[in-house]
Design an enzyme around this catalytic site. Structure first.
Site, PDB file in Angstrom:
ATOM      1  CG  ASP A   7       7.119 -69.427   8.684  1.00 25.12           C
ATOM      2  OD1 ASP A   7       7.840 -69.094   9.644  1.00 25.12           O
ATOM      3  OD2 ASP A   7       6.017 -68.899   8.443  1.00 25.12           O
ATOM      4  CG  ASP A   9       4.331 -68.218  14.122  1.00 23.49           C
ATOM      5  OD1 ASP A   9       3.463 -68.548  14.944  1.00 23.49           O
ATOM      6  OD2 ASP A   9       5.509 -67.976  14.436  1.00 23.49           O
TER       7      ASP A   9
END
Length: 215
Positions: A7, A9
């Site tokens: 991922d 963020d």
């Protein structure tokens, strides 16, 4: 593992620290009348889906277009000026390359936001996938992780995904992947029960991923 998926963020870059503060103090007060949602309920979701959730369950005071403009302006500042890269990421990336394991970036953020990060830090991935490029709903639904595995030509069960949010970890787990949670200050209370293991801090995450790559 046959693929390692990150991922963006809150994992590859520490943007969630800035997003949470900006959402709590600026964005949500500007777009809602009344109490805002718990940030864990929206973290990890595509921002257009965040607006739809807010519009359905809360009292919005702006249009979707105005909401998007506010988030885009905040993103330019956060990604181009403020975020830092995950400590140890380069070492993990190199170890994956030596092991012949492709590394993907799987993000709910739109392509422009991802490009801010790639350009600023000179990052290269074997796959970069935004939810904007996937048919179907965003995290916590598994569509983006299923699409990532398909595009890399690997089985979801042979992928390791690194996530810091409830929505993201649930999405990867629903896709059938092994999920390594990343726990730091911004998500100290976040439900990461969908993860197979949770690493506290960048050093624990680095060791966890290097051990998996060398196994």
């Amino acid at each position: 593992m046959d693929a390692l998926l990150f991922d963006m963020d809150g994992v590859v870059v520490d943007s969630e620290d800035y997003w949470h503060r900006t959402e709590r103090e600026e964005l949500l007060p500007a777009v809602l009348d009344g109490e805002p949602p718990d940030l864990d309920d929206i973290t990890g979701m595509p921002y257009r889906e965040i607006y739809r959730l807010l519009d359905e369950q809360y009292e919005t005071t702006v249009s979707e277009a105005e909401f998007v403009d506010l988030y885009d302006a905040a993103a330019a500042s956060i990604y181009r000026e403020r975020v830092a890269l995950l400590d140890g990421f380069g070492e993990v990336r190199e170890a994956a390359r030596e092991a012949g394991v492709p590394v993907g970036l799987v993000s709910s953020s739109p392509p422009q936001w991802i490009d801010y990060v790639l350009d600023r830090f000179g990052l290269e991935f074997d796959l970069v996938l935004s939810n904007d490029e996937v048919e179907g709903p965003g995290k916590p639904e598994p569509d983006i992780y299923e699409a990532a595995a398909e595009r890399l030509g690997v089985a979801p069960a042979d992928c390791v995904a690194v996530e810091d949010s409830k929505n993201g970890s649930v999405a990867a787990a629903r896709a059938g992947m092994t999920v390594v949670g990343y726990r730091v200050e911004h998500n100290a209370e976040t439900d990461l029960s969908a993860c197979s293991v949770v690493s506290s801090g960048a050093e624990e995450l680095r060791v966890e991923l290097l051990d998996r790559l060398s196994a």
